[in-house]
Design an enzyme around this catalytic site. Sequence first.
Site, short mmCIF file in Angstrom:
data_model
loop_
_atom_site.label_atom_id
_atom_site.label_comp_id
_atom_site.label_asym_id
_atom_site.label_seq_id
_atom_site.Cartn_x
_atom_site.Cartn_y
_atom_site.Cartn_z
N ARG A 15 53.33 40.31 43.79
CA ARG A 15 53.43 40.41 42.45
C ARG A 15 54.20 40.96 41.55
NH1 ARG A 15 47.01 40.51 41.23
NH2 ARG A 15 47.60 42.35 43.06
N LYS A 75 49.73 46.23 40.50
CA LYS A 75 48.57 47.23 40.91
C LYS A 75 48.93 49.12 40.08
CE LYS A 75 46.14 46.60 42.87
NZ LYS A 75 44.78 46.02 42.25
N TYR A 94 46.66 46.60 35.52
CA TYR A 94 45.36 47.31 36.18
C TYR A 94 45.02 48.98 37.08
CZ TYR A 94 44.36 42.48 36.65
OH TYR A 94 44.13 40.51 37.00
N HIS A 96 41.97 50.52 37.95
CA HIS A 96 40.67 50.84 38.28
C HIS A 96 40.26 52.86 39.14
CE1 HIS A 96 39.95 46.00 39.64
NE2 HIS A 96 41.87 46.55 39.15
N GLU A 118 41.92 45.77 33.46
CA GLU A 118 40.19 45.71 33.99
C GLU A 118 39.44 45.64 32.28
OE1 GLU A 118 40.68 49.42 35.63
OE2 GLU A 118 42.01 47.26 35.45
N ASP A 198 22.01 36.61 42.78
CA ASP A 198 22.11 37.01 41.12
C ASP A 198 20.68 37.36 40.39
OD1 ASP A 198 25.43 37.12 39.40
OD2 ASP A 198 23.35 38.08 38.20
N VAL A 239 30.43 41.61 42.23
CA VAL A 239 29.62 41.66 41.82
C VAL A 239 30.38 43.59 40.94
CG1 VAL A 239 28.36 43.85 41.23
CG2 VAL A 239 26.94 42.03 43.20
N LEU A 240 30.49 43.50 39.98
CA LEU A 240 31.51 44.04 39.00
C LEU A 240 30.48 44.80 37.75
CD1 LEU A 240 33.92 44.89 37.84
CD2 LEU A 240 34.08 42.75 36.19
N VAL A 267 34.69 41.35 48.01
CA VAL A 267 35.96 41.38 46.59
C VAL A 267 36.13 42.56 45.93
CG1 VAL A 267 37.08 39.58 45.10
CG2 VAL A 267 36.09 38.99 47.00
N ALA A 268 34.76 43.05 45.81
CA ALA A 268 34.56 44.30 45.20
C ALA A 268 35.47 46.07 44.98
CB ALA A 268 33.14 44.47 44.87
N ASP A 270 38.39 46.78 45.23
CA ASP A 270 38.65 48.17 44.04
C ASP A 270 38.02 47.79 43.29
OD1 ASP A 270 41.41 46.28 44.32
OD2 ASP A 270 41.17 45.07 43.23
N VAL A 298 40.26 43.83 51.60
CA VAL A 298 41.64 44.14 51.42
C VAL A 298 42.01 43.98 49.52
CG1 VAL A 298 43.92 42.85 51.22
CG2 VAL A 298 42.61 42.63 52.71
N ALA A 299 42.79 45.50 49.38
CA ALA A 299 42.66 45.69 48.19
C ALA A 299 43.11 44.87 47.06
CB ALA A 299 42.81 47.13 47.11
N MET A 301 43.92 41.47 47.27
CA MET A 301 44.65 40.19 47.89
C MET A 301 44.63 39.34 46.86
SD MET A 301 39.69 39.38 48.31
CE MET A 301 40.15 37.48 48.77
#
Length: 371
Positions: A15, A75, A94, A96, A118, A198, A239-240, A267-268, A270, A298-299, A301
Amino acid sequence: MLIGVPREIKNHEYRVGMTPSSVREAVAHGHKVIIETNAGNGIGCSDADYQAAGASIVDSAAEIFATAEMVVKVKEPQKVEYEQLREGQLLFTYLHLAPDPAQTEGLIKSGVTAIAYETVTDRNGGLPLLAPMSEVAGRMAPQVGAAALQKANGGRGMLLGGVPGVSPAKVVVIGGGVVGTNAARIAAGMGADVTILDKNIKRLTYLDDVFGPRIKTQYATIDDTESLVYDADMVVGAVLIPGAAAPKLIRREQLAKMKPGSVIVDVAIDQGGCFETSKATTHADPIYIVDDVVHYCVANMPGAVARTSTFALNNATLPFMLALADKGWKKACQDDAHLAAGLNVHNGRITYEAVARELGYDHLPVEKAIA
């Protein structure tokens, strides 16, 4: 303002912080943009495309970090990058920070002012600059999980949607936000048996209304989470907690009770991941196995689908980037409390409370930083 866009250097990160279209908008606002050569190759945009939009091409990232007033990235800065940041410079990307003490310390030492995509908010309580990448990662999760389920990759040897006479895989999505909703949509579209967990009843009601009988919803008690995870063929962690480290929802002792060859897609990751056994991986080496459970962590994706991701991200970041360039970060944050929520580091201090609490730093309130 002089805006600089370096080429991303994280593993398999294709990216880029600005598209040629975004460059043209910034130039139209009277700003100058410099782009590191070949920065846009991963999204199919050449140096000539950027020059046609009004950017100047420079030979190295070092020139950008040395001269740009605002650095726009995708990133979080890697060590070689944050060591080049300087006091008075603005970083927009981003970050994180909560699971990344080394980067946090580097940004503090640099004296840079860092605004994190974020944690920028909107009037509805959403995270508008995180949402597009959450959509991408959520939609990718069943795809990568389906590949990990293949026997050659260590999985159970299951086809996600099954075939006539053979049941589909059971997919459990922990978290019904943007990532979880998109993961569930794609998994169901691939024919899987999908359940979303949830704790927000209103969100579960919304998901039930949207998906109907195609997707099951379940309130996330410990008992029900364990029961569903132990029976799952794939679990997507979605979850975030904005700005903070992700909660560890599945512990090592629970992992051992999952089916051998089942798959976790975290996916969490990061934000540190929501499984105790999660550790960040790369596109070059995306999976590992613990207790016969395949982990995909994978951090970055969305970097795998760089063109889609970059254009989606720029659609969201462009108005904020222009506000920062037009007004300067202080005035832009004074005028927009939602943008101010993105301020994480300023002049050697942590300005985002969740990060300060997580990493043990004193917290400088945003209002005081702006003042």
